[in-house]
Design a protein around this motif. Structure first.
Motif, short mmCIF file in Angstrom:
data_model
loop_
_atom_site.label_atom_id
_atom_site.label_comp_id
_atom_site.label_asym_id
_atom_site.label_seq_id
_atom_site.Cartn_x
_atom_site.Cartn_y
_atom_site.Cartn_z
N GLY A 255 -6.33 7.21 -6.95
CA GLY A 255 -6.52 8.27 -8.40
C GLY A 255 -5.31 8.97 -8.51
N SER A 256 -5.08 9.68 -7.13
CA SER A 256 -4.26 10.90 -7.40
C SER A 256 -2.68 10.67 -7.93
CB SER A 256 -3.83 11.49 -5.93
OG SER A 256 -4.98 11.75 -5.40
N GLY A 257 -2.00 9.45 -7.70
CA GLY A 257 -0.86 9.18 -8.24
C GLY A 257 -0.92 8.99 -9.72
N GLN A 258 -2.11 8.63 -10.44
CA GLN A 258 -2.50 8.57 -11.86
C GLN A 258 -2.43 9.95 -12.32
OE1 GLN A 258 -1.98 5.90 -13.33
NE2 GLN A 258 -2.18 4.34 -11.87
N VAL B 96 2.06 8.40 -5.31
CA VAL B 96 1.29 7.42 -4.66
C VAL B 96 -0.12 8.04 -4.54
CG1 VAL B 96 0.96 5.58 -2.88
CG2 VAL B 96 3.32 6.12 -3.86
N GLY B 97 -1.06 7.06 -4.88
CA GLY B 97 -2.57 7.65 -4.48
C GLY B 97 -2.99 6.63 -3.46
N GLY B 98 -3.43 7.05 -2.09
CA GLY B 98 -4.28 6.20 -1.31
C GLY B 98 -4.28 6.79 0.17
N ALA B 99 -4.43 5.75 1.24
CA ALA B 99 -4.49 6.28 2.31
C ALA B 99 -3.07 6.14 3.12
CB ALA B 99 -5.16 5.09 3.27
N VAL C 29 -5.47 -0.60 -1.01
CA VAL C 29 -4.76 -0.44 -2.35
C VAL C 29 -4.25 0.80 -2.44
CG1 VAL C 29 -5.92 -0.16 -4.70
CG2 VAL C 29 -6.97 -1.65 -3.05
N LEU C 30 -3.17 0.82 -3.37
CA LEU C 30 -2.42 2.08 -3.59
C LEU C 30 -2.15 2.19 -5.12
CD1 LEU C 30 0.57 1.97 -0.98
CD2 LEU C 30 -1.56 3.57 -0.98
N ASP C 31 -2.43 3.29 -5.56
CA ASP C 31 -2.05 3.38 -7.33
C ASP C 31 -0.75 3.99 -7.09
OD1 ASP C 31 -4.08 5.67 -6.34
OD2 ASP C 31 -3.36 6.57 -8.08
N ALA C 32 0.19 3.55 -7.84
CA ALA C 32 1.73 3.73 -7.64
C ALA C 32 2.45 4.16 -8.98
CB ALA C 32 2.38 2.94 -6.66
N PRO C 33 2.03 4.72 -9.94
CA PRO C 33 2.69 4.96 -11.44
C PRO C 33 4.18 5.39 -11.14
CG PRO C 33 1.00 6.74 -11.17
CD PRO C 33 0.63 5.68 -9.93
N VAL C 34 4.86 5.14 -11.87
CA VAL C 34 6.51 5.50 -11.76
C VAL C 34 6.79 6.21 -12.91
CG1 VAL C 34 6.63 3.12 -10.61
CG2 VAL C 34 7.23 3.40 -12.89
#
Ligand code: NAD
Length: 305
Positions: free
Chosen positions: A169-172, A141-144, A120-125
């Motif tokens: 969550g860091s991307g968010q 992007v947040g994730g590994a 899973v990646l959080d990837a807001p733009v």
């Protein structure tokens, strides 16, 4: 090239899915609105009647949905993305959420994803509809790190600036920072227009000068003409920016920090929404600035275009 399931084909998702097709990926898209799937088919993609159909044999699943409840429903709900992966016993699928949602929800989704073997990646733009159409989005992007690497080919088809900014969550969190800056600049550009027009100076010439100096910004570059013409067709709706300011303030509370400017901008956007401008582009913050000085003009039909 990957088999991609894409869920949420609205203002942003539609051009992003089209760019993934253009880059050679096979894209199976799903949206609540059939006409949005027709657009994907016209761009060379495949319509999926459900989230499960879009997810079925995908190697990558992407979502571009309005807010946390819609992402939670599509991903964690019955017949959603993770249910489908669990039922098929498919592990190792990359799940990329491009939506802007709360960091907390992104973390919960990552935990649930780990249980079904999804990466899973959080990837807001950032970059708006224009950036989505041109494939020039900035993606936080947040994730590994290994999952970010694995997703690079897909991310490059929709964006030019990619950054892994931390764990889930860091991307968010970075997106929340982005939105408070964007909201603040709109609020100040709006006040600059009100000041210049009320003082009887040529606001168009004034904004051209601002755009070329230290006050210059992407917003002045892209939006000054439409703001002066009172054209507020979205783009990015006030309703969505209101959601994002809520995320920014909740994230600040979690981090135990005080963001007074963010609070003020959030209240101006709340006022725009409360006064009925929620469906207009966020540049319609100009109407709120005008209302504060008794200079509000009639709401433009259809957002002014
Ligand atoms: P949008 O409303 O145009 O698109 C969302 C789409 O999701 C709609 O077509 C809707 O029918 C569909 N949808 C909703 N729930 C669904 C579900 N359960 N299953 C399938 N489809 C569903 O919104 P948008 O402007 O494209 O924004 C999407 C996300 O991107 C939001 O989180 C927004 O904050 C973010 N964002 C938008 C912009 C912008 O300029 N519009 C820029 C950056 C980020």
């Amino acid at each position: 090239m990957a088999r991609i399931g894409f869920i949420g084909l609205g203002i942003m998702g539609s051009p992003m899915a089209a760019n993934l097709v253009k880059a050679g990926h096979q894209v199976r898209g799903h949206d609540h609105h059939a006409e949005n799937m027709d657009k994907l088919v016209a761009a060379g993609g495949i319509a999926a009647a459900s989230v499960a159909q879009a997810t079925g044999d995908a190697e990558v699943v992407a979502t571009m949905l309005p807010d946390s409840p819609q992402v939670t429903e599509a991903v964690l709900g019955a017949g959603g993305v993770f249910d489908t992966l669990r039922a098929a016993g498919t592990r190792g699928v990359l799940f990329v959420d491009f939506s802007t949602i709360s960091p907390q929800t992104s973390r919960e989704i990552a935990l649930a994803g780990a249980e079904v073997g999804a990466r899973v990646l959080d990837a807001p733009v950032s970059g708006g509809q224009t950036g989505a159409i041109e494939g020039k989005l900035s993606i936080m992007v947040g994730g590994a790190a290994a999952d970010f690497e694995a997703a690079t080919a897909v991310l490059r088809a929709v964006g030019t600036t990619l950054a892994l900014v931390g764990p889930h969550g860091s991307g968010q969190v970075v997106k929340a920072a982005n939105q408070l800056v964007v909201g603040g600049i709109y609020a100040l550009v709006a006040e600059a227009i009100v000041l210049m027009e009320a003082s009887g100076v040529d606001a168009k010439a004034g904004l051209d000068v601002l755009a070329g100096g230290l006050a210059g910004s992407r917003i002045l570059e892209l939006k000054r003409e439409s703001m002066l013409a009172r054209q507020f067709r979205p783009g990015f709706r006030i309703d969505l920016h209101h959601k994002d300011m809520g995320i920014a303030l909740a994230t600040a509370r979690d981090a135990n920090v005080s963001l007074p400017m963010t609070g003020l901008v959030a209240q101006l956007i709340a006022s725009a929404r409360a006064r009925g401008d929620g469906a207009l582009d966020h540049s319609a913050l100009l109407r709120t600035a005008e209302a504060l000085s008794g200079r509000e003009t009639a709401r433009p039909p259809g957002g002014g275009q």
